[in-house]
Write a protein that holds these residues in place. Structure first.
Motif, short mmCIF file in Angstrom:
data_model
loop_
_atom_site.label_atom_id
_atom_site.label_comp_id
_atom_site.label_asym_id
_atom_site.label_seq_id
_atom_site.Cartn_x
_atom_site.Cartn_y
_atom_site.Cartn_z
N PRO A 35 0.81 -1.23 0.00
CA PRO A 35 0.00 0.00 0.00
C PRO A 35 0.85 1.28 0.00
CG PRO A 35 -0.80 -1.53 1.66
CD PRO A 35 0.50 -2.08 1.16
N GLU A 36 0.28 2.31 -0.57
CA GLU A 36 0.92 3.64 -0.53
C GLU A 36 0.73 4.27 0.85
OE1 GLU A 36 2.44 5.72 -2.87
OE2 GLU A 36 2.57 3.97 -4.18
N TYR A 37 -0.39 3.96 1.48
CA TYR A 37 -0.74 4.61 2.75
C TYR A 37 0.25 4.19 3.83
CZ TYR A 37 -3.69 6.67 6.35
OH TYR A 37 -4.16 7.45 7.37
N ASN A 38 0.72 5.16 4.60
CA ASN A 38 1.64 4.87 5.70
C ASN A 38 0.85 4.68 6.99
OD1 ASN A 38 3.58 4.76 7.65
ND2 ASN A 38 4.55 6.72 7.13
N PHE A 39 0.72 3.43 7.40
CA PHE A 39 -0.12 3.12 8.56
C PHE A 39 0.56 3.48 9.88
CE2 PHE A 39 -1.72 0.58 5.13
CZ PHE A 39 -3.09 0.67 5.29
N ALA A 116 -5.90 16.81 -6.91
CA ALA A 116 -5.75 17.99 -6.06
C ALA A 116 -5.35 17.64 -4.63
CB ALA A 116 -7.06 18.78 -6.03
N ILE A 117 -5.72 16.44 -4.18
CA ILE A 117 -5.48 16.07 -2.80
C ILE A 117 -4.35 15.04 -2.75
CG2 ILE A 117 -6.55 15.17 -0.69
CD1 ILE A 117 -7.80 17.81 -1.70
N ASN A 118 -3.39 15.25 -1.87
CA ASN A 118 -2.19 14.41 -1.90
C ASN A 118 -2.19 13.27 -0.89
OD1 ASN A 118 -1.46 15.43 0.64
ND2 ASN A 118 -0.13 17.00 -0.22
N HIS A 119 -3.26 13.16 -0.09
CA HIS A 119 -3.23 12.14 0.96
C HIS A 119 -4.67 11.82 1.35
CE1 HIS A 119 -2.23 10.14 4.75
NE2 HIS A 119 -0.97 10.14 4.38
N LEU A 120 -4.94 10.55 1.62
CA LEU A 120 -6.31 10.15 1.98
C LEU A 120 -6.81 10.92 3.20
CD1 LEU A 120 -8.75 8.29 1.53
CD2 LEU A 120 -7.62 6.58 2.95
N ASP A 121 -5.93 11.15 4.18
CA ASP A 121 -6.36 11.85 5.40
C ASP A 121 -6.95 13.23 5.07
OD1 ASP A 121 -5.15 9.76 6.67
OD2 ASP A 121 -3.54 10.93 7.59
N MET A 122 -6.41 13.89 4.07
CA MET A 122 -6.79 15.25 3.77
C MET A 122 -7.98 15.33 2.81
SD MET A 122 -5.00 16.71 5.72
CE MET A 122 -3.49 17.27 6.47
N GLN A 123 -8.35 14.18 2.23
CA GLN A 123 -9.35 14.19 1.16
C GLN A 123 -10.70 14.72 1.66
OE1 GLN A 123 -12.24 12.50 0.43
NE2 GLN A 123 -12.31 13.39 -1.62
N ALA A 124 -11.13 14.27 2.84
CA ALA A 124 -12.48 14.63 3.31
C ALA A 124 -12.65 16.14 3.52
CB ALA A 124 -12.81 13.87 4.59
N SER B 118 2.38 14.10 4.12
CA SER B 118 2.38 12.96 5.05
C SER B 118 1.06 12.80 5.82
CB SER B 118 3.54 13.09 6.03
OG SER B 118 4.76 13.08 5.32
N GLY B 119 -0.01 13.35 5.30
CA GLY B 119 -1.29 13.14 5.97
C GLY B 119 -1.55 14.13 7.07
N VAL B 120 -2.51 13.79 7.92
CA VAL B 120 -2.99 14.78 8.89
C VAL B 120 -2.20 14.69 10.20
CG1 VAL B 120 -4.82 13.35 9.94
CG2 VAL B 120 -5.10 15.83 9.79
N PHE B 121 -1.98 15.83 10.83
CA PHE B 121 -1.32 15.91 12.14
C PHE B 121 -2.18 16.77 13.06
CE2 PHE B 121 2.07 15.29 9.06
CZ PHE B 121 2.79 14.24 9.62
N GLY B 122 -2.05 16.54 14.36
CA GLY B 122 -2.79 17.34 15.33
C GLY B 122 -1.96 18.53 15.78
#
Lengths: 343, 230
Positions: A35-39, A116-124, B118-122
């Motif tokens: 996966p691309e996602y960093n768990f 436009a969105i670079n990461h799943l976390d930021m998509q919403a 790198s995604g979301v941070f608090g």
């Protein structure tokens, strides 16, 4: 003294064991890539996934509590929106793009048709904030959630005893969406060796490998890159895809390559939902390609498919439909709300 | 009791030692050499008109201390959101665990590209802080909003949201400042100098990664100085 120290060690060991047992790994077939996602930054847990699922189905994310993620990403459409060419948002507003199906998101490098969105976390954040979709702010979402006993409980279960933050809302939504894995179609069963393609499907598979696989790469059936596939610009939308984000002319008319899994459930097709039927899509590739400067080089020579070839290819594409995924109760509206009657 | 005495002695030695150690970085936004206050009218010479600042928020990241170009120490907290509405955020605590010598401080205004992808941070990076774009991924490195009669936008409102982490619109700005060893490092941000020469009638709204954002971000090198506390 010695005894008390061993107690401490014991307690630490138990705590560690519990800490680890809370987390779980994403389950996917061994022929899927890494996966691309960093768990590491968002370890999956039952509680986090459950919270994310509650948020996904809750219109609390929108300004007037009318629109949820599931409004445009319905489980029965492989999390796309059937019969809507363009997405349908708050106050019956109509957007400019087709709501994409959601599955196997852990393998996507970027999100949205234009990246436009670079990461799943930021998509919403995008649909929550868009004035035509949910027209809300993440700040206000957090304020609204903080007033709900049920969510205070769910967030505490998932993230411990800290105040609800925007980061936790987004991480939980990611956790749920990461579990939307489609890997149980007939194609997957053939891969596992528990099923066989019939003759027509085999012919279609060969045609697929010769003509489609370079972009719609198996086993995910997309390489999640961006390409100009020769669609004529819809002048009512004038959507130039990735160009809007990068402002680089080389990106004009480039859109993300979608997966070919679950096409049966996710019509209509293309970034603007212009094709309602799969044969329209195949006809586009064989005879309607528009040559512009950024056209993907693969389309410079048109794809030649006889009507028999098209029927065979269609038969193969049907094997990518994953009914188990689409009807999986784990992905559907959470019915456990009655457990916590206090709102 | 004996333990108690040792503890007290330890605390005394610790506090006396720390008096010599650097403790705080004080971010000091200035307007015409005064400490900037929100919603207070100032005179901006370059537009020959009065101006009010309503919002000033920005990220300071990767603070590092150098002695003759050699890295000596860096702050463990990587990103700090400075918000003029929250006086406390203007103070960045430095580690007090050592008595290292340094003569230069380096930091960035903005968020680096790795953090951006790198995604979301608090905490300071939480998207509820209003420093993350929603329609296109990326942090807003620097946000300055206000009003001036010289500004032709609706309600005379100007807004500079500078960000962008990808070439050719990379807007993070690296700053190097010579410092002498002290308990309090004051870093001036001359906001009047940032606005100097911007035609508020034409260039009043920057809210995406673009050429203007890149050009304005280059101004930080000139408007940030080491100062005395005012």
């Amino acid at each position: 003294m010695k005894n008390s120290r061993s107690y401490v060690i014991l307690v630490v060991l138990i705590a560690t064991a519990f800490g680890f047992s809370k987390y779980q790994d994403l389950q996917y077939p061994d022929y899927f890539p890494v996966p691309e996602y960093n768990f590491d930054n968002n370890r999956l847990s039952d509680e986090g996934i459950e919270l994310g699922r509650n948020l996904f189905y809750d219109p609390i994310l929108s300004r007037d509590n009318s629109v949820s993620c599931a409004s445009c990403h319905s489980p029965y459409n492989a999390f796309a929106h059937t019969d809507h060419d363009l997405s349908h948002g708050i106050d019956d507003q109509i957007g400019t793009r087709n709501a994409p199906a959601l599955f196997n998101l852990a393998w996507q490098k970027s999100f949205m048709w234009d990246g436009a969105i670079n990461h799943l976390d930021m998509q919403a954040l995008a649909p929550i904030s868009h004035s035509g979709e949910m027209d809300e702010s993440i700040q206000n979402v957090v304020l609204k959630l903080q007033q709900k006993e049920r969510y205070l409980h769910l967030f505490k279960e998932a993230f411990g005893d800290t105040p609800i933050s925007g980061a936790h809302v987004l991480k939980a939504l990611s956790q749920f969406q990461l579990t939307l894995i489609s890997a149980n179609s007939k194609y997957d069963k053939v891969k596992h060796g528990s099923d066989l393609f019939n003759e027509q499907e085999n012919k279609g598979y060969a045609l697929f490998k010769a003509n489609c696989n370079s972009c719609h790469t198996e086993p995910l059936f997309s390489n999640y890159s961006f390409a100009n596939n020769g669609l004529i610009v819809d002048t009512t939308l004038n959507d130039f895809g990735k160009y809007a984000i990068t402002k680089q002319s080389k990106d004009s008319l480039l859109f993300k390559v979608p997966s070919l899994r679950n096409l049966k459930f996710s019509s209509p097709y293309m970034h603007d939902g212009r094709f309602r039927r799969l044969n329209e899509v195949l006809n586009h590739y064989t005879s309607e390609i528009i040559n512009t400067e950024t056209l993907d080089p693969q389309f410079e020579q048109s794809i030649a498919l006889s009507s028999n070839d098209k029927a065979d290819l269609m038969a193969f594409l049907q094997t990518l439909n994953d009914t188990d995924f689409v009807f999986d109760p784990k992905h559907q509206f959470p019915l456990n709300k009655s457990k916590n009657p206090k709102e | 009791m004996k333990h108690c005495c040792i503890l007290i002695l330890f605390l005394i030695s610790f506090t006396s030692q720390s008096q010599n150690d650097p403790e705080l970085i004080q971010i000091n936004p200035l307007f015409n050499n005064e400490h900037l206050e929100l919603n207070k009218p100032y005179f901006l010479a370059s537009v020959n008109d009065s101006i009010k600042i309503e919002t000033l928020k920005f990220f300071i990241s990767n603070v590092q201390f150098f002695q003759d170009e050699k890295l000596i120490d860096s702050l463990s907290k990587k990103q700090h959101l400075i918000d003029l509405e929250k006086e406390k955020s203007l103070q960045i605590e430095m580690s007090r665990s050592n008595r290292l010598r340094y003569n230069m401080i380096k930091f960035s205004v903005g968020i680096d590209s790795i953090t951006n992808v790198s995604g979301v941070f608090g905490g300071d990076l939480d998207p509820t802080n209003g420093m993350y774009w929603t329609w296109q991924s990326g942090y807003v490195n620097f946000k300055l909003e206000g009003k001036s009669e010289a500004c032709s936008a609706r309600n005379n409102f100007f807004q500079y949201h500078l960000g962008g982490y990808q070439a050719p619109y990379k807007t993070i700005s690296n700053i190097e400042l010579k410092v002498s060893q002290q308990n309090l490092i004051v870093i001036n941000f001359k906001i009047d100098a940032f606005l100097n020469g911007i035609d508020l009638a034409k260039s009043h709204s920057v809210m995406s990664p673009n050429d203007t954002a890149v050009a304005l971000s280059k101004r930080f090198q000139k408007i940030i100085t080491i100062g005395d506390e005012k």
